[in-house]
Design a protein around this motif. Sequence first.
Motif, short mmCIF file in Angstrom:
data_model
loop_
_atom_site.label_atom_id
_atom_site.label_comp_id
_atom_site.label_asym_id
_atom_site.label_seq_id
_atom_site.Cartn_x
_atom_site.Cartn_y
_atom_site.Cartn_z
N VAL A 221 32.16 35.98 35.82
CA VAL A 221 33.30 36.79 36.27
C VAL A 221 34.43 35.88 36.74
N ARG A 222 34.11 34.91 37.56
CA ARG A 222 35.14 34.00 38.08
C ARG A 222 35.81 33.22 36.95
N ARG A 223 35.04 32.81 35.96
CA ARG A 223 35.61 32.09 34.82
C ARG A 223 36.53 33.01 34.01
N ALA A 224 36.10 34.25 33.77
CA ALA A 224 36.92 35.20 33.02
C ALA A 224 38.24 35.46 33.76
N TRP A 225 38.18 35.59 35.08
CA TRP A 225 39.38 35.81 35.88
C TRP A 225 40.33 34.61 35.80
N ARG A 226 39.75 33.43 35.96
CA ARG A 226 40.54 32.20 35.94
C ARG A 226 41.20 31.99 34.57
N ASP A 227 40.50 32.40 33.51
CA ASP A 227 40.99 32.15 32.15
C ASP A 227 41.60 33.38 31.49
N LEU A 228 42.11 34.32 32.30
CA LEU A 228 42.73 35.51 31.72
C LEU A 228 43.80 35.12 30.70
N PRO A 229 43.82 35.82 29.57
CA PRO A 229 44.86 35.52 28.57
C PRO A 229 46.26 35.81 29.12
N GLU A 230 47.24 35.14 28.58
CA GLU A 230 48.64 35.37 28.95
C GLU A 230 49.01 36.83 28.65
N GLY A 231 49.89 37.38 29.44
CA GLY A 231 50.43 38.70 29.16
C GLY A 231 49.60 39.87 29.66
N ILE A 232 48.53 39.62 30.37
CA ILE A 232 47.73 40.71 30.93
C ILE A 232 48.42 41.19 32.21
N ASP A 233 48.72 42.48 32.25
CA ASP A 233 49.43 43.04 33.40
C ASP A 233 48.51 43.83 34.34
N LEU A 234 47.39 44.31 33.83
CA LEU A 234 46.43 45.08 34.62
C LEU A 234 45.03 44.60 34.30
N VAL A 235 44.23 44.38 35.33
CA VAL A 235 42.83 44.01 35.14
C VAL A 235 41.97 45.06 35.83
N ILE A 236 41.10 45.69 35.05
CA ILE A 236 40.15 46.65 35.58
C ILE A 236 38.86 45.89 35.85
N LEU A 237 38.35 46.02 37.07
CA LEU A 237 37.13 45.33 37.47
C LEU A 237 36.02 46.32 37.77
N THR A 238 34.80 45.97 37.38
CA THR A 238 33.67 46.76 37.84
C THR A 238 33.43 46.41 39.31
N PRO A 239 32.70 47.24 40.05
CA PRO A 239 32.43 46.89 41.44
C PRO A 239 31.75 45.53 41.60
N ALA A 240 30.82 45.19 40.70
CA ALA A 240 30.14 43.90 40.79
C ALA A 240 31.12 42.75 40.53
N ALA A 241 32.04 42.95 39.58
CA ALA A 241 33.03 41.90 39.30
C ALA A 241 33.97 41.73 40.49
N ALA A 242 34.37 42.84 41.09
CA ALA A 242 35.25 42.76 42.27
C ALA A 242 34.55 42.02 43.41
N GLU A 243 33.28 42.28 43.59
CA GLU A 243 32.52 41.60 44.64
C GLU A 243 32.44 40.09 44.35
N ALA A 244 32.26 39.73 43.09
CA ALA A 244 32.20 38.31 42.72
C ALA A 244 33.52 37.61 42.99
N LEU A 245 34.62 38.37 42.92
CA LEU A 245 35.95 37.79 43.13
C LEU A 245 36.47 37.98 44.54
N ARG A 246 35.71 38.66 45.36
CA ARG A 246 36.17 39.06 46.69
C ARG A 246 36.87 37.94 47.45
N SER A 247 36.28 36.80 47.52
CA SER A 247 36.88 35.72 48.30
C SER A 247 37.99 35.00 47.54
N GLY A 248 38.08 35.21 46.24
CA GLY A 248 39.08 34.48 45.47
C GLY A 248 39.87 35.35 44.53
#
Length: 77
Positions: free
Chosen positions: A34-61
Amino acid sequence: MTMGRVAAIGERSRVGGLALAGVQVLVADGPEVVRRAWRDLPEGIDLVILTPAAAEALRSGLAAPPGRRPLTAVMPP
């Protein structure tokens, strides 16, 4: 009016169907992926939908990737 691009990050079972609506699906079944996918988001993405587990993985960052500030939304449990 130009619509922005949308991505979804999370477990395949929760985000897979969003591809039918044109969402760029980034399957991420664990916190590190999850953290790698967030860090490497493609250019031009304006909205990111996260599952609850993905949001928890990104909580601190959940800061936006360098140089970008996509809007985020978390799916209900």
